[in-house]
Design a protein around this motif. Structure first.
Motif, short mmCIF file in Angstrom:
data_model
loop_
_atom_site.label_atom_id
_atom_site.label_comp_id
_atom_site.label_asym_id
_atom_site.label_seq_id
_atom_site.Cartn_x
_atom_site.Cartn_y
_atom_site.Cartn_z
N ASP A 16 12.10 -19.95 48.07
CA ASP A 16 11.15 -20.44 49.07
C ASP A 16 11.80 -21.59 49.83
O ASP A 16 11.99 -22.68 49.29
CB ASP A 16 9.87 -20.89 48.39
N THR A 17 12.15 -21.34 51.09
CA THR A 17 12.88 -22.35 51.86
C THR A 17 12.02 -23.58 52.17
O THR A 17 12.53 -24.69 52.25
CB THR A 17 13.43 -21.75 53.16
N GLU A 18 10.71 -23.39 52.33
CA GLU A 18 9.86 -24.55 52.55
C GLU A 18 9.78 -25.42 51.30
O GLU A 18 9.91 -26.64 51.36
CB GLU A 18 8.44 -24.13 52.96
N LEU A 19 9.58 -24.77 50.16
CA LEU A 19 9.49 -25.50 48.90
C LEU A 19 10.81 -26.21 48.59
O LEU A 19 10.82 -27.36 48.12
CB LEU A 19 9.11 -24.54 47.78
N ALA A 20 11.93 -25.56 48.87
CA ALA A 20 13.23 -26.19 48.66
C ALA A 20 13.37 -27.42 49.54
O ALA A 20 13.87 -28.47 49.09
CB ALA A 20 14.34 -25.19 48.95
N ALA A 21 12.93 -27.32 50.78
CA ALA A 21 13.01 -28.47 51.69
C ALA A 21 12.16 -29.63 51.18
O ALA A 21 12.55 -30.80 51.27
CB ALA A 21 12.57 -28.05 53.09
N ARG A 22 10.99 -29.31 50.61
CA ARG A 22 10.14 -30.36 50.05
C ARG A 22 10.81 -31.02 48.85
O ARG A 22 10.78 -32.25 48.70
CB ARG A 22 8.79 -29.77 49.63
N LEU A 23 11.41 -30.22 47.98
CA LEU A 23 12.07 -30.78 46.79
C LEU A 23 13.25 -31.67 47.19
O LEU A 23 13.59 -32.61 46.46
CB LEU A 23 12.56 -29.63 45.89
N LEU A 24 13.86 -31.38 48.33
CA LEU A 24 14.99 -32.19 48.80
C LEU A 24 14.54 -33.40 49.59
O LEU A 24 15.38 -34.20 50.03
CB LEU A 24 15.91 -31.32 49.66
N GLY A 25 13.24 -33.54 49.79
CA GLY A 25 12.73 -34.70 50.51
C GLY A 25 12.98 -34.67 52.01
O GLY A 25 13.01 -35.74 52.64
#
Length: 216
Positions: free
Chosen positions: A103-112
């Motif tokens: 999930d690219t959105e979730l990954a972006a969130r995890l990366l801040g």
């Protein structure tokens, strides 16, 4: 990227597309367009798919029917979606159900990352600007305009490249395993029950004041 996009509407064209997708390599980027602001249901009216060495495919699920053959080809591959929780229900409705996702959105969130919408993530990682003017369009419209199809195709054509950049950043940040667990939880999360009164979510419903108009 092609200048002209064609919607796959027949079983024959669908079968040819499945063969090409089977011959592709790597993860499968998937997206779906709904008409939730115009229709009561959350069904998909267009399903987009991209795979390297196969190409981009735009499927009309309202005319194709079942997707069993496509499901059997891609089920065990990694599916790349942006905000997967928004699309999984309507994909499962037509028989498309991933075993594993990125999930690219979730990954972006995890990366801040400060902005996690697809256009923002694409611009930051790939330095490409995406126009998002058709995101709230009525995708039950037929025929779909070329400008809409171009927009829909871009939603998946760049997604695998975005996935690769985010995966590198997750490794560098030591968050690869956390991301994997979050992706897995998204796939196995129990679906929300359908709204009891879906008409309340129609666009413009807040502007209706008279009891007669609301009754209609």
């Amino acid at each position: 990227m092609a200048d002209e996009f064609r919607v796959i509407e027949t079983r024959e064209a669908y079968g040819e597309a499945v063969e090409r997708i089977a011959g592709g390599v790597g993860p499968v980027a998937v997206d779906a367009e709904r008409a939730s602001g115009f229709r009561y249901s959350q069904r998909a009216y267009l399903i987009q798919l991209f795979r390297r060495d196969a190409g981009t495919f735009l499927f009309d699920p309202t005319t194709i029917g079942g997707f069993d053959e496509l499901q059997s080809v891609i089920r065990d591959e990694e599916w790349v979606l942006h905000a997967a929780s928004q699309d999984l229900a309507c994909l499962r409705e037509v028989g498309l159900d991933p075993a594993a996702i990125f999930d690219t959105e979730l990954a972006a969130r995890l990366l801040g990352m400060p902005r996690v919408g697809l256009a923002s993530v694409v611009e930051e990682l790939l330095d490409i600007r995406l126009a998002k003017e058709h995101s709230a369009a009525d995708w039950s419209t037929r025929p779909l305009p070329q400008s809409w199809l171009r927009y829909a195709a871009l939603d998946v054509e760049l997604l695998v490249d975005v996935r690769d950049r985010l995966a590198e950043r997750l490794v560098d940040a030591g968050k690869e395993e956390i991301a994997r667990q979050e992706f897995d939880a998204t796939v196995h999360r129990e679906a929300k029950p359908p709204a009891a009164e879906p008409w309340r979510r129609l666009s413009g419903i807040h502007a209706l004041r008279s009891p007669r108009n609301l009754a209609v």
